[in-house]
Enzyme design. Sequence first.
Site, PDB file in Angstrom:
ATOM      1  CE1 TYR A 101      -3.186  -2.843   0.197  1.00 61.93           C
ATOM      2  CE2 TYR A 101      -3.104  -2.689   2.544  1.00 61.93           C
ATOM      3  CZ  TYR A 101      -3.501  -3.389   1.523  1.00 61.93           C
ATOM      4  OH  TYR A 101      -4.732  -4.249   1.490  1.00 61.93           O
TER       5      TYR A 101
ATOM      6  CG  HIS B 125      -1.140  -8.380  -0.412  1.00 63.37           C
ATOM      7  ND1 HIS B 125      -0.825  -7.035  -0.253  1.00 63.37           N
ATOM      8  CD2 HIS B 125      -2.467  -8.084  -0.723  1.00 63.37           C
ATOM      9  CE1 HIS B 125      -1.689  -6.108  -0.402  1.00 63.37           C
ATOM     10  NE2 HIS B 125      -2.841  -6.957  -0.880  1.00 63.37           N
TER      11      HIS B 125
HETATM   12  P1  NAD Z   1     -13.411   0.449   1.587  1.00 60.90           P
HETATM   13  O1  NAD Z   1     -14.399  -0.275   0.761  1.00 60.90           O
HETATM   14  O2  NAD Z   1     -13.048   0.151   2.954  1.00 60.90           O
HETATM   15  O3  NAD Z   1     -13.377   1.909   1.274  1.00 60.90           O
HETATM   16  C1  NAD Z   1     -12.390   2.785   1.357  1.00 60.90           C
HETATM   17  C2  NAD Z   1     -12.759   4.031   0.678  1.00 60.90           C
HETATM   18  O4  NAD Z   1     -13.912   4.703   1.613  1.00 60.90           O
HETATM   19  C3  NAD Z   1     -11.759   5.181   1.046  1.00 60.90           C
HETATM   20  O5  NAD Z   1     -11.659   6.236   0.180  1.00 60.90           O
HETATM   21  C4  NAD Z   1     -12.132   6.000   2.516  1.00 60.90           C
HETATM   22  O6  NAD Z   1     -11.563   7.089   2.649  1.00 60.90           O
HETATM   23  C5  NAD Z   1     -13.451   5.979   2.151  1.00 60.90           C
HETATM   24  N1  NAD Z   1     -14.600   5.822   3.301  1.00 60.90           N
HETATM   25  C6  NAD Z   1     -14.346   4.982   4.614  1.00 60.90           C
HETATM   26  N2  NAD Z   1     -15.192   5.310   5.452  1.00 60.90           N
HETATM   27  C7  NAD Z   1     -16.235   6.156   4.781  1.00 60.90           C
HETATM   28  C8  NAD Z   1     -17.374   6.857   5.250  1.00 60.90           C
HETATM   29  N3  NAD Z   1     -17.999   6.590   6.424  1.00 60.90           N
HETATM   30  N4  NAD Z   1     -18.041   7.531   4.320  1.00 60.90           N
HETATM   31  C9  NAD Z   1     -17.455   8.102   3.258  1.00 60.90           C
HETATM   32  N5  NAD Z   1     -16.288   7.279   2.602  1.00 60.90           N
HETATM   33  C10 NAD Z   1     -15.589   6.574   3.647  1.00 60.90           C
HETATM   34  O7  NAD Z   1     -11.857  -0.195   0.649  1.00 60.90           O
HETATM   35  P2  NAD Z   1     -10.447  -0.317   1.068  1.00 60.90           P
HETATM   36  O8  NAD Z   1      -9.952   0.706   1.696  1.00 60.90           O
HETATM   37  O9  NAD Z   1      -9.869  -0.751  -0.125  1.00 60.90           O
HETATM   38  O10 NAD Z   1     -10.582  -1.842   1.991  1.00 60.90           O
HETATM   39  C11 NAD Z   1     -10.541  -1.628   3.359  1.00 60.90           C
HETATM   40  C12 NAD Z   1      -9.138  -2.264   3.887  1.00 60.90           C
HETATM   41  O11 NAD Z   1      -9.085  -3.490   3.703  1.00 60.90           O
HETATM   42  C13 NAD Z   1      -8.041  -1.721   3.101  1.00 60.90           C
HETATM   43  O12 NAD Z   1      -7.377  -0.652   3.775  1.00 60.90           O
HETATM   44  C14 NAD Z   1      -7.115  -2.893   3.479  1.00 60.90           C
HETATM   45  O13 NAD Z   1      -6.264  -2.941   4.923  1.00 60.90           O
HETATM   46  C15 NAD Z   1      -7.890  -4.072   3.445  1.00 60.90           C
HETATM   47  N6  NAD Z   1      -7.960  -4.748   2.250  1.00 60.90           N
HETATM   48  C16 NAD Z   1      -7.022  -5.818   1.565  1.00 60.90           C
HETATM   49  C17 NAD Z   1      -7.039  -6.483   0.386  1.00 60.90           C
HETATM   50  C18 NAD Z   1      -6.131  -7.761   0.255  1.00 60.90           C
HETATM   51  O14 NAD Z   1      -5.641  -8.181   1.278  1.00 60.90           O
HETATM   52  N7  NAD Z   1      -5.967  -8.074  -0.975  1.00 60.90           N
HETATM   53  C19 NAD Z   1      -7.773  -5.847  -0.661  1.00 60.90           C
HETATM   54  C20 NAD Z   1      -8.864  -4.935  -0.108  1.00 60.90           C
HETATM   55  C21 NAD Z   1      -8.754  -4.361   1.062  1.00 60.90           C
END
Ligand code: NAD
Length: 318
Positions: free
Chosen positions: A60, A125
């Site tokens: 990331y 990952h």
């Molecule tokens: P998400 O669906 O959590 O969306 C994140 C987005 O939504 C960001 O732009 C954030 O600023 C915004 N957001 C958060 N809360 C909000 C709210 N209340 N209102 C409006 N906007 C809001 O997507 P993500 O961040 O990709 O996924 C969450 C976490 O999961 C990642 O940060 C990561 O740690 C993990 N993840 C892991 C993998 C993997 O291992 N392959 C893949 C995807 C995500």
Amino acid sequence: MEKTLELRSLGNTGLKLSCVGFGASPLGSVFGPVSDEEAIATVREAFRLGINFFDTSPYYGGTLSEKVLGKSLKAVGVPRDQFIVSTKCGRYKDGFDFSATRVTQSIDESLERLQLDYVDILQCHDIEFGSLDQIINETIPALQKLKEKGKIRFIGITGLPLGIFNYVLDRVPLGTIDVILSYCHYGINDTTLEDLLPYLKSKGVGVISASPLSMGLLTENGPPDWHPASSELKAACRKAADFCKEKGKDISKLAMKYSLCNKDFSSILVGMKSVQQVQDNVAAAMEVMKGEKDDEILVEIEEILKPVKNQTWPSGIQ
Ligand code: NAD
């Protein structure tokens, strides 16, 4: 707000994760720039409201997320045994490498950036981009050695296509893999992860469901440019978000509540980059804990999203 966020057990690990988990990919500025001050304030607010689980990866922001999370955890100064950190290995800015050598070196680099002596969970990952047989025969055994050395406490795997989890879990001894992290498969527009739950339970594996907002699709601001969804899926989610706004509702809050209602997921991992987002997402969890439902508007949103229900995108070696 009181510090009463629900904790949920993670499989057989003995860990109790806050039902809202802190996805730290936004701290790597992948959803727009975040200053160190904002990051520290966001992590501080997360602790204040009862969040104890933080997830990151060397991938990331090309290591930036780990560095900023490490700096923030240090600045906030919560004792190490009161929070749970997961990071990942095998996916880096310069590509994928699931070799034993690389992942063994990678954890030391991650620990240095995070300013920690150990991580609670180390996850391979996005394993669909590697050879699953290498994951089984080389990567996981390397992670078991790291476990013996005390650098990590538990082992996980992550990725998008759900079939990868059965493939690996069917081929390793029970108890080898402690946790799986799935993303974009349990939210209003896609619920396919639910079908895998009985199997995962039978394997004693803890389940983390990430990206409840479908990486920005279910937000008023919409997804970032790099979002891999089809234009059809993006348009349907835009329509749903606009519909909610007209009704005076926030689609992100509805989406968080939807995911949080299924208690088989130990933590709903949402990416956050501001104090406001932490407050909003914890408020959503509080409403779920109080039994406040959104059934009427959900029926209408589900109708809008029906043509794209469970639509996903390709990921990994085809
Ligand atoms: P998400 O669906 O959590 O969306 C994140 C987005 O939504 C960001 O732009 C954030 O600023 C915004 N957001 C958060 N809360 C909000 C709210 N209340 N209102 C409006 N906007 C809001 O997507 P993500 O961040 O990709 O996924 C969450 C976490 O999961 C990642 O940060 C990561 O740690 C993990 N993840 C892991 C993998 C993997 O291992 N392959 C893949 C995807 C995500």
